[in-house]
Write an enzyme that holds these catalytic residues in place. Sequence first.
Site, mmCIF file in Angstrom:
data_model
loop_
_atom_site.group_PDB
_atom_site.id
_atom_site.type_symbol
_atom_site.label_atom_id
_atom_site.label_comp_id
_atom_site.label_asym_id
_atom_site.label_seq_id
_atom_site.Cartn_x
_atom_site.Cartn_y
_atom_site.Cartn_z
ATOM 1 N N LYS A 127 0.850 -1.189 0.000
ATOM 2 C CA LYS A 127 0.000 0.000 0.000
ATOM 3 C C LYS A 127 0.886 1.241 0.000
ATOM 4 C CE LYS A 127 -1.797 2.842 2.853
ATOM 5 N NZ LYS A 127 -1.710 4.102 2.064
ATOM 6 N N GLY A 136 6.830 4.916 8.248
ATOM 7 C CA GLY A 136 5.988 6.095 8.380
ATOM 8 C C GLY A 136 6.217 6.743 9.729
ATOM 9 N N GLU A 181 9.657 1.135 10.669
ATOM 10 C CA GLU A 181 10.724 2.125 10.419
ATOM 11 C C GLU A 181 10.066 3.487 10.583
ATOM 12 O OE1 GLU A 181 13.811 1.430 9.873
ATOM 13 O OE2 GLU A 181 13.652 -0.701 9.444
ATOM 14 N N CYS A 186 13.644 10.832 6.900
ATOM 15 C CA CYS A 186 13.567 10.274 8.250
ATOM 16 C C CYS A 186 14.882 10.482 8.980
ATOM 17 C CB CYS A 186 13.218 8.807 8.187
ATOM 18 S SG CYS A 186 14.262 7.905 7.053
ATOM 19 N N GLU A 195 9.681 16.030 15.363
ATOM 20 C CA GLU A 195 10.045 15.814 13.964
ATOM 21 C C GLU A 195 9.191 16.730 13.093
ATOM 22 O OE1 GLU A 195 8.836 12.187 11.868
ATOM 23 O OE2 GLU A 195 10.866 12.069 11.082
HETATM 24 P P1 NAD Z 1 2.310 8.353 7.968
HETATM 25 O O1 NAD Z 1 2.579 7.571 9.193
HETATM 26 O O2 NAD Z 1 1.319 9.430 7.995
HETATM 27 O O3 NAD Z 1 1.866 7.392 6.767
HETATM 28 C C1 NAD Z 1 2.652 6.288 6.368
HETATM 29 C C2 NAD Z 1 1.760 5.284 5.676
HETATM 30 O O4 NAD Z 1 0.818 4.789 6.621
HETATM 31 C C3 NAD Z 1 0.936 5.857 4.512
HETATM 32 O O5 NAD Z 1 0.868 4.884 3.499
HETATM 33 C C4 NAD Z 1 -0.424 6.076 5.155
HETATM 34 O O6 NAD Z 1 -1.489 6.026 4.246
HETATM 35 C C5 NAD Z 1 -0.503 4.917 6.120
HETATM 36 N N1 NAD Z 1 -1.406 5.115 7.253
HETATM 37 C C6 NAD Z 1 -1.831 6.274 7.811
HETATM 38 N N2 NAD Z 1 -2.649 6.022 8.843
HETATM 39 C C7 NAD Z 1 -2.752 4.678 8.951
HETATM 40 C C8 NAD Z 1 -3.455 3.813 9.827
HETATM 41 N N3 NAD Z 1 -4.218 4.273 10.810
HETATM 42 N N4 NAD Z 1 -3.314 2.481 9.650
HETATM 43 C C9 NAD Z 1 -2.516 1.988 8.674
HETATM 44 N N5 NAD Z 1 -1.853 2.762 7.800
HETATM 45 C C10 NAD Z 1 -1.950 4.093 7.938
HETATM 46 O O7 NAD Z 1 3.743 8.895 7.503
HETATM 47 P P2 NAD Z 1 4.076 9.789 6.242
HETATM 48 O O8 NAD Z 1 3.595 11.171 6.527
HETATM 49 O O9 NAD Z 1 3.633 9.114 4.993
HETATM 50 O O10 NAD Z 1 5.668 9.742 6.245
HETATM 51 C C11 NAD Z 1 6.426 10.547 7.075
HETATM 52 C C12 NAD Z 1 6.941 9.749 8.247
HETATM 53 O O11 NAD Z 1 7.643 8.589 7.773
HETATM 54 C C13 NAD Z 1 7.947 10.513 9.058
HETATM 55 O O12 NAD Z 1 7.684 10.344 10.421
HETATM 56 C C14 NAD Z 1 9.271 9.874 8.676
HETATM 57 O O13 NAD Z 1 10.265 10.004 9.625
HETATM 58 C C15 NAD Z 1 8.880 8.470 8.453
HETATM 59 N N6 NAD Z 1 9.849 7.770 7.608
HETATM 60 C C16 NAD Z 1 10.666 6.859 8.201
HETATM 61 C C17 NAD Z 1 11.635 6.196 7.452
HETATM 62 C C18 NAD Z 1 12.528 5.176 8.086
HETATM 63 O O14 NAD Z 1 13.081 4.352 7.365
HETATM 64 N N7 NAD Z 1 12.686 5.168 9.381
HETATM 65 C C19 NAD Z 1 11.759 6.449 6.085
HETATM 66 C C20 NAD Z 1 10.903 7.403 5.518
HETATM 67 C C21 NAD Z 1 9.955 8.049 6.291
#
Ligand code: NAD
Length: 497
Positions: free
Chosen positions: A191, A243, A266, A301, A399
């Site tokens: 997804k 995320g 992650e 991230c 963050e």
């Molecule tokens: P997010 O947590 O808002 O969303 C991530 C994914 O989760 C998306 O596909 C979203 O649709 C889905 N999602 C949202 N709510 C959900 C729920 N209740 N249940 C299941 N899935 C759900 O994050 P974002 O805004 O897309 O990305 C930014 C974040 O990602 C930042 O915190 C960043 O640090 C992190 N990130 C971490 C890494 C790593 O490797 N550690 C890499 C890239 C980004």
Amino acid sequence: MSETTFEQWESSAAALSIESRAFIDGVYRAAASGRTFDCKSPIDGRLLARVAECGEADVGAAVDAARRAFEQGVWRGLNPRERKAVLLRWAASIRTHARELALLETLDAGKPIGDTTTVDIPGAAYCLEWFAEAIDKVSGEVVPADLHLVGLVTREPIGVVAAVVPWNFPLLMAAWKFAPALAAGNSVVLKPSEKSPLTAIRIAQLAHEAGVPAGVFNVVPGAGETGKLLALHGDVDCIAFTGSTQVGKLIMQYAGQSNLKRVWLELGGKSPNIVLDDCPDLERAAKAAAGAIFYNMGEMCTAGSRLLVHRSIKDAFLDKLLDAARTYAPGHPLDPRTSMGAIIDGVQFERVLGYIEAGRAQARLLAGGSPANVVAGGLYIEPTIFDVTRRDTRIAREEIFGPVLSVISFDDVDEAVAIANDTEYGLAAAVWTASLTRAHEVARRLRAGTVWVNCYDEGGDMNFPFGGYRQSGNGRDKSLHALEKYTELKSTLIRLH
Ligand code: NAD
């Protein structure tokens, strides 16, 4: 690719045909409900596509197809060498389509075309190649046991793996999940983020053409609700999530509420970049510090969002940092000369500006601080730097995931380490010093999954495990350790007499 001009990219963009349906059981299909969501470009707000919004029926169909393929053994039953051949064909096809995919990624996520052509797309192909090449070389163990026994320890694919990924490196973050999961013999339901679903959708067709059997790789676009359906699904064996920490906590809860699927997270970071008073090269450190926070619009991230500088060198360092920050002036993402593109969407744009407003009240603004006027309807923010004296402020602790840097001063190494570790996160950290001893000592004391010495964000190859301590997550992407997430360990004991 580097010779393509801005005008050529713009005309390619105008001619692009965009697939926007889900990919389930080897075919593209609209959502069963017929529902779609608008996919807009942050470059100028233009509508790129109306993308299938997958609901319960679609997620159910994708998981069923994945399960069927797994049980029939059409993928896991292959000799690893044969899986490798298919994955290498897929990677080659991604490379052949690299221009189209880079363009899609830039339009969808606002990332500079110079980055999507050199980092995102080749990086995703390389990740597939790396795990394809690895999978016919990893063996199990024959363990010491009583003489009447032969003891084997083997790794087996776990089953149906759901991958839920973010928008900052849409294809690359997805590849970090699906490449090891598929190489190990699992079926995958991916997804992508609703903010950047297009490359994931496109590569599903390439996977199919390369010989990945129907049901083995599925893509279900949708918002958080679609991710939640996967995380709650009783027939998903493992969920690999990248995320925010906030959603990561929910994913763990969903697993607990359903079938205790394996959960790998992650998550976010607030990474410290420490410049000690014996930093060997202030110029290089300043350039790296600017790159650490302004590369990819700060939507990283691992962003080095807390710059810790020894007070004795602070003024000299800040002069160089401000020079380096000027090289990140926002520009049109389709212009190959642009080093900073658009912020992903209006929600994130407002969020970052909200942090900047809070910062203005609590810290001294050294650079930036405003939206940039690059393209009408687009979302751009200047590289922004604050001198922070109070470490309990929001900009110094939370963050932001945007181009906003907090500079924090310290007086000795112990204080620097204490500040660095004073966070709920632990994804990455860096230290700059001329002393080998100090480098090792500080690196050992930093609670982070990756520590850089005299560099930042180095190590694009797949050999380094990547992931976080504490609330930056668990498990590791990249490297052979990633295979541990997508396999179960089995002990087999054979009695000889
Ligand atoms: P997010 O947590 O808002 O969303 C991530 C994914 O989760 C998306 O596909 C979203 O649709 C889905 N999602 C949202 N709510 C959900 C729920 N209740 N249940 C299941 N899935 C759900 O994050 P974002 O805004 O897309 O990305 C930014 C974040 O990602 C930042 O915190 C960043 O640090 C992190 N990130 C971490 C890494 C790593 O490797 N550690 C890499 C890239 C980004």
